[in-house]
Scaffold this active site. Structure first.
Site, short mmCIF file in Angstrom:
data_model
loop_
_atom_site.label_atom_id
_atom_site.label_comp_id
_atom_site.label_asym_id
_atom_site.label_seq_id
_atom_site.Cartn_x
_atom_site.Cartn_y
_atom_site.Cartn_z
N ASP A 11 64.43 15.72 -42.22
CA ASP A 11 65.75 15.17 -41.88
C ASP A 11 66.86 15.82 -42.70
O ASP A 11 68.04 15.67 -42.39
CB ASP A 11 65.76 13.65 -42.08
CG ASP A 11 65.29 13.26 -43.47
OD1 ASP A 11 64.25 12.60 -43.59
OD2 ASP A 11 65.97 13.64 -44.44
N GLY B 293 52.21 21.43 -45.12
CA GLY B 293 52.44 21.46 -46.56
C GLY B 293 51.18 21.61 -47.37
O GLY B 293 51.15 22.31 -48.38
N ASP C 9 58.08 14.75 -49.45
CA ASP C 9 58.90 13.80 -48.68
C ASP C 9 58.32 13.75 -47.26
O ASP C 9 58.84 14.34 -46.31
CB ASP C 9 60.35 14.31 -48.65
CG ASP C 9 61.21 13.49 -47.71
OD1 ASP C 9 62.27 14.03 -47.26
OD2 ASP C 9 60.84 12.35 -47.37
N CYS C 10 57.18 13.08 -47.16
CA CYS C 10 56.47 13.16 -45.87
C CYS C 10 56.47 11.80 -45.19
O CYS C 10 56.95 10.80 -45.73
CB CYS C 10 55.04 13.63 -46.11
SG CYS C 10 54.12 12.46 -47.10
N1 SAM Z 1 61.82 9.41 -45.57
C1 SAM Z 1 60.71 9.30 -44.65
C2 SAM Z 1 59.66 8.40 -45.20
O1 SAM Z 1 59.75 8.05 -46.39
O2 SAM Z 1 58.76 8.06 -44.44
C3 SAM Z 1 60.15 10.64 -44.32
C4 SAM Z 1 61.18 11.67 -44.13
S1 SAM Z 1 60.88 13.08 -43.18
C5 SAM Z 1 61.34 12.56 -41.58
C6 SAM Z 1 59.14 13.23 -43.08
C7 SAM Z 1 58.81 14.64 -42.61
O3 SAM Z 1 57.48 14.99 -42.99
C8 SAM Z 1 58.89 14.83 -41.09
O4 SAM Z 1 59.92 15.75 -40.81
C9 SAM Z 1 57.51 15.38 -40.71
O5 SAM Z 1 57.58 16.36 -39.70
C10 SAM Z 1 57.05 15.97 -42.04
N2 SAM Z 1 55.61 16.15 -42.18
C11 SAM Z 1 54.62 15.31 -41.81
N3 SAM Z 1 53.41 15.83 -42.10
C12 SAM Z 1 53.64 17.05 -42.67
C13 SAM Z 1 52.80 18.08 -43.19
N4 SAM Z 1 51.46 17.96 -43.18
N5 SAM Z 1 53.38 19.20 -43.71
C14 SAM Z 1 54.74 19.33 -43.73
N6 SAM Z 1 55.59 18.39 -43.25
C15 SAM Z 1 55.04 17.26 -42.72
#
Ligand code: SAM
Length: 286
Positions: free
Chosen positions: A88, A141, A158-159
């Protein structure tokens, strides 16, 4: 789950919150997920993924400031930062406020989230992607930290919650990867859910992180739309003493950085490591 212009969060069994949907700005339903961004009169623009609130315009600053400034002001002389996830753009905005950094690498698994949030949540990234120090890598990641030859001073995970693609970012392999690509004196922090509602997440993280880091604990902040109490942030480093930085040094670093915050202060930073007894009890059993 949508029901006559209301979005119901379905993260916790038998308990949840709903948001009135004033306007749907973006919605994507695939066989993997349901992604939506909508306007809400109280929280502004809200992004939700598969029934879980990801971020809102109104309270995102609390989460992004605490996951960024606590490790960076503790470290004090970080040059290279890695953000895992963060699609985000809010974490990137806060990290780029630290002018002493030389490189900021962001590894996000889904380009579509980055593109969509640039369009519909522009104040989250607020132009941070244009910072010349930023490198955006579209990758998993966990795979990145296991294979990169880069080294970092601070890693911020931050996932999403540990379901779907986010699950791997709560695994031992991921933590082992973070250990291998942190410089001496490095710090790793990660969003770790609302402990009162997801106690096993804290225990599991504590157990797994403890295999790779000498010092593994948590700090916290209350973020209104992450319902159920304080959100815990995992903290990991090889030196238990660095987080015990003197208040005067913390305040001096904060003043010297000359950056604006709406939640973070040196006093909140220090207080955030004080954990409630129920959490200490759970950690002692982990
Ligand atoms: N603030 C939110 C929370 O605390 O739940 C999360 C913010 S952000 C939207 C989370 C991000 O993590 C998303 O854009 C998602 O695509 C990413 N994400 C999920 N799994 C991932 C992975 N294995 N590697 C990299 N990014 C990942």
């Amino acid at each position: 789950m949508l029901d006559n212009h209301r979005y119901f969060e379905t993260l916790h069994p038998g308990y949840g919150q709903y948001f009135q949907i004033d306007t749907i700005l973006f919605e994507q339903k695939t066989d993997q997920w349901h992604l939506i961004i909508f306007e809400n009169e109280t929280f502004g623009r809200v992004m939700a993924l598969d029934g879980i609130i990801q971020t809102t315009e109104r309270d995102e600053f609390i989460y992004h400031e605490m996951l960024t400034h606590v490790p960076l002001f503790t470290h004090g002389h970080a040059k290279n930062v890695l953000i895992i996830g963060g699609g985000d753009g809010g974490m990137l905005r806060e990290v780029t406020k630290h002018h002493q950094l030389e490189s900021i690498t962001m590894v996000e698994i889904d380009q579509a989230v980055v593109d969509m949030c640039k369009t519909y949540l522009p104040d989250h990234s607020a132009g941070a992607y244009d910072d010349p120090r930023v490198q955006l890598v579209i990758d998993d990641g966990a795979r990145f930290v296991a294979t990169t030859d880069q080294k970092f001073d601070v890693i911020i995970s931050d996932c999403t919650d540990p379901v779907g693609p986010g699950e791997v970012l709560f695994s031992s392999d991921f933590y082992a990867g973070c250990q291998r690509c942190l410089n001496p004196g490095g710090i790793m922090v990660a969003q770790n859910g609302v402990a009162f509602m997801q106690p096993n997440e804290v225990q599991t993280t504590h157990q797994r992180l403890g295999h790779y880091f000498q010092d593994c604990t948590f700090y916290s902040a209350a973020i209104p739309t992450y319902v159920g109490g304080i959100m815990t942030f995992a903290w990991a480093s090889q030196d238990p003493h660095i987080k015990e930085i003197e208040f005067s040094r913390l305040a001096e670093r904060f003043a010297r950085a000359d950056l604006t915050t709406r939640y973070y202060t040196p006093a909140i930073h220090q207080a955030s490591f004080a954990l409630p007894q129920y959490l200490l009890d759970e950690l002692s059993q982990a």
